[in-house]
Design a protein around this motif. Structure first.
Motif, mmCIF file in Angstrom:
data_model
loop_
_atom_site.group_PDB
_atom_site.id
_atom_site.type_symbol
_atom_site.label_atom_id
_atom_site.label_comp_id
_atom_site.label_asym_id
_atom_site.label_seq_id
_atom_site.Cartn_x
_atom_site.Cartn_y
_atom_site.Cartn_z
ATOM 1 N N CYS A 89 0.771 4.200 -2.901
ATOM 2 C CA CYS A 89 0.484 5.701 -2.324
ATOM 3 C C CYS A 89 1.627 6.427 -2.740
ATOM 4 O O CYS A 89 1.638 7.575 -3.412
ATOM 5 N N LYS A 119 0.886 -1.171 -0.041
ATOM 6 C CA LYS A 119 -0.162 -0.154 0.022
ATOM 7 C C LYS A 119 0.682 1.259 0.008
ATOM 8 O O LYS A 119 0.555 2.186 -0.870
ATOM 9 N N VAL A 120 1.973 1.231 0.821
ATOM 10 C CA VAL A 120 2.766 2.292 0.670
ATOM 11 C C VAL A 120 3.293 2.538 -0.638
ATOM 12 O O VAL A 120 3.696 3.929 -0.943
ATOM 13 N N MET A 124 1.928 6.973 -6.614
ATOM 14 C CA MET A 124 0.725 7.855 -7.180
ATOM 15 C C MET A 124 1.133 9.361 -6.731
ATOM 16 O O MET A 124 1.007 10.202 -7.314
ATOM 17 N N LEU A 125 1.617 9.374 -5.454
ATOM 18 C CA LEU A 125 1.916 10.808 -4.895
ATOM 19 C C LEU A 125 3.128 11.579 -5.854
ATOM 20 O O LEU A 125 2.982 12.554 -6.343
ATOM 21 N N ALA A 177 9.013 5.221 -5.265
ATOM 22 C CA ALA A 177 8.575 4.333 -4.181
ATOM 23 C C ALA A 177 9.189 3.238 -3.814
ATOM 24 O O ALA A 177 9.063 2.849 -2.778
#
Length: 446
Positions: A6, A2-3, A9-10, A149
């Motif tokens: 996220c 999940k991290v 995407m950020l 990421a």
């Protein structure tokens, strides 16, 4: 995971936003810069034209238009002269900036109106370039986002997951796990704090387990002591019941004049001896009770061991002489002992007295102080005695007698060695007893 998603995407959104802002602002800023440059050059041209002739001015205008991608219209009287091509808007070519002024050449007084038109498609070209680069930029952004990421998940998420696993194991009371992070940032400080807490809790748990174990041992010891007390008093009750019953029966028989008991002079001495045995037994029971309640630290003194042994032998030698038993006391040296003199003397008196009492006539009792593995050992040994290992292990039990007849003549009260055990345990002095080839040896480790 999940991290990772996220963060990717950020990074993508932030990068696309920055690119969009650049795509909107750079063409406008570029246009503004071009217009300012055109205005400044136009002003310089107007100043130069006012100082030259009409023919020279036309040449300057031609050069200016070529160098700066500009169109010019010079109107004077009925004449109109055009330099360059005026933009019509076709193919995206538009006028970017227009400047007009009235002027007079140096060789004429006629007033001319000069109009300069900046022709530029650069702004559109820049915007088009940004649009064409969008696919490449998006690809670059995707790659950058995934790399960023991945780095974040490795550098930030991994140690956090490890800390989470360690804290979970700690919640399950597994205090042996450690984070072992070498980082010096906030995550490293958190991991170090968790390791310190785990180590502190582990030490506290070990101390608590040790205290619990000691408490359990103390509880077991108390239970064992209570059991010994119950057994002791049960044995006391049994030992006292028989002689008291005998004494009572003898006295009643003498009072009632039954049978041979009419001869009071014959049976009164027997009754007296029975009462004296009961008295001796009660005195020993009271001594045991006193020993168990005494505050030893307040009564301990330092005294030479030879002084205590001499005092004991002074009382026992007459008994040994009656049985024709020789007591030999040989010591290589002397030591001082910190003991309660009365109790320690009683313990040695019981041991040596037992040695004399249970030895056969004409034998010897040996007493000596020797060094054994760096420890002073007091040895008391008698000969001509047959004792089984089972008897040795039971001799310190209250009211136990090796003589199966349980006669008080040969076996005593059965409390002598129990008193010895109680006194030596109170002083925390180690002792043992062994039997070998007709010899029994009692050792006291001082």
């Amino acid at each position: 995971m999940k991290v990772f998603i996220c963060v990717a995407m950020l990074i993508s959104i932030c990068t696309l936003f920055i690119y969009g802002m650049v795509m909107m602002t750079i063409p406008q800023n570029y246009k503004k810069t071009v217009d300012n440059r055109f205005t400044e050059k136009a002003k310089n041209l107007f100043s130069a034209l006012s100082e030259v002739t009409y023919q020279e001015g036309k040449e300057l205008l031609i050069d200016f238009c070529i160098e700066n991608n500009t169109s010019a219209v010079l109107i004077g009287g009925n004449d109109t002269v055009t330099f360059g091509s005026i933009p019509s808007g076709e193919n995206g070519v538009k006028a970017s900036e227009t400047m007009s002024t009235d002027m007079v050449f140096s060789d004429s007084t006629e007033v001319y109106m000069l109009t300069l038109v900046s022709i530029s498609s650069a702004v559109k070209d820049v915007a088009t370039m940004f649009i064409r680069l969008i696919p490449i930029v998006i690809l670059f952004i995707v790659i950058l986002s995934f790399l960023g990421a991945f780095w974040c998940s490795r550098f930030l998420t991994k140690p956090i997951r490890k800390i989470s696993e360690v804290s979970k194991k700690m919640s399950e009371l597994d205090l042996t796990v450690r984070c072992n992070e070498k980082r010096i940032d906030e995550i490293g400080v958190l991991a170090l704090s968790l390791d310190i807490m785990a180590s502190t809790l582990d030490d506290a748990m070990k101390q608590l387990e040790g205290a619990n174990q000691q408490l359990q041992e103390d509880v077991d010891a108390v239970k064992q002591l209570e059991k010994q007390r119950r057994d002791f008093f049960a044995a006391v009750s049994h030992e006292l019941k028989t002689p008291i019953t005998v004494v009572k029966g003898q006295i009643e028989s003498m009072i009632m004049g039954i049978g041979d008991y009419k001869n009071v002079d014959k049976y009164l001495p027997q009754t007296l001896r029975a009462v004296e045995n009961i008295e001796h037994l009660v005195q020993e029971i009271l001594m045991i009770s006193k020993i168990e309640t005494i505050e030893l630290s307040e009564t301990v003194v330092e005294i030479p061991l030879s002084d205590i042994i001499s005092e004991v032998l002074y009382d026992i030698k007459p008994i040994a002489k009656e049985k024709e038993i020789t007591i030999e006391y040989n010591s290589e040296y002397d030591i001082n002992v910190c003991v309660n003199i009365t109790l320690f003397q009683k313990a040695l008196s019981n041991v040596i007295g037992n040695a004399v009492r249970h030895s056969q006539s004409g034998t010897k009792v040996y007493i000596g102080l020797v060094k054994q593995n760096g420890i002073s050992v007091l040895k008391i040994e008698n000969e001509g005695v047959i004792s089984h290992d089972n008897d040795i292990s039971q001799l310190f039990t209250p009211f136990y007698r090796a003589d199966k007849s349980r006669s008080k003549v040969t076996g005593g009260s059965g409390l002598g060695l129990y008193i010895v055990k109680t006194i030596l345990d109170l002083h925390d002095i180690r002792y043992d007893m062994s039997s070998d080839e007709g010899r029994v040896m009692f050792r006291v480790y001082l």
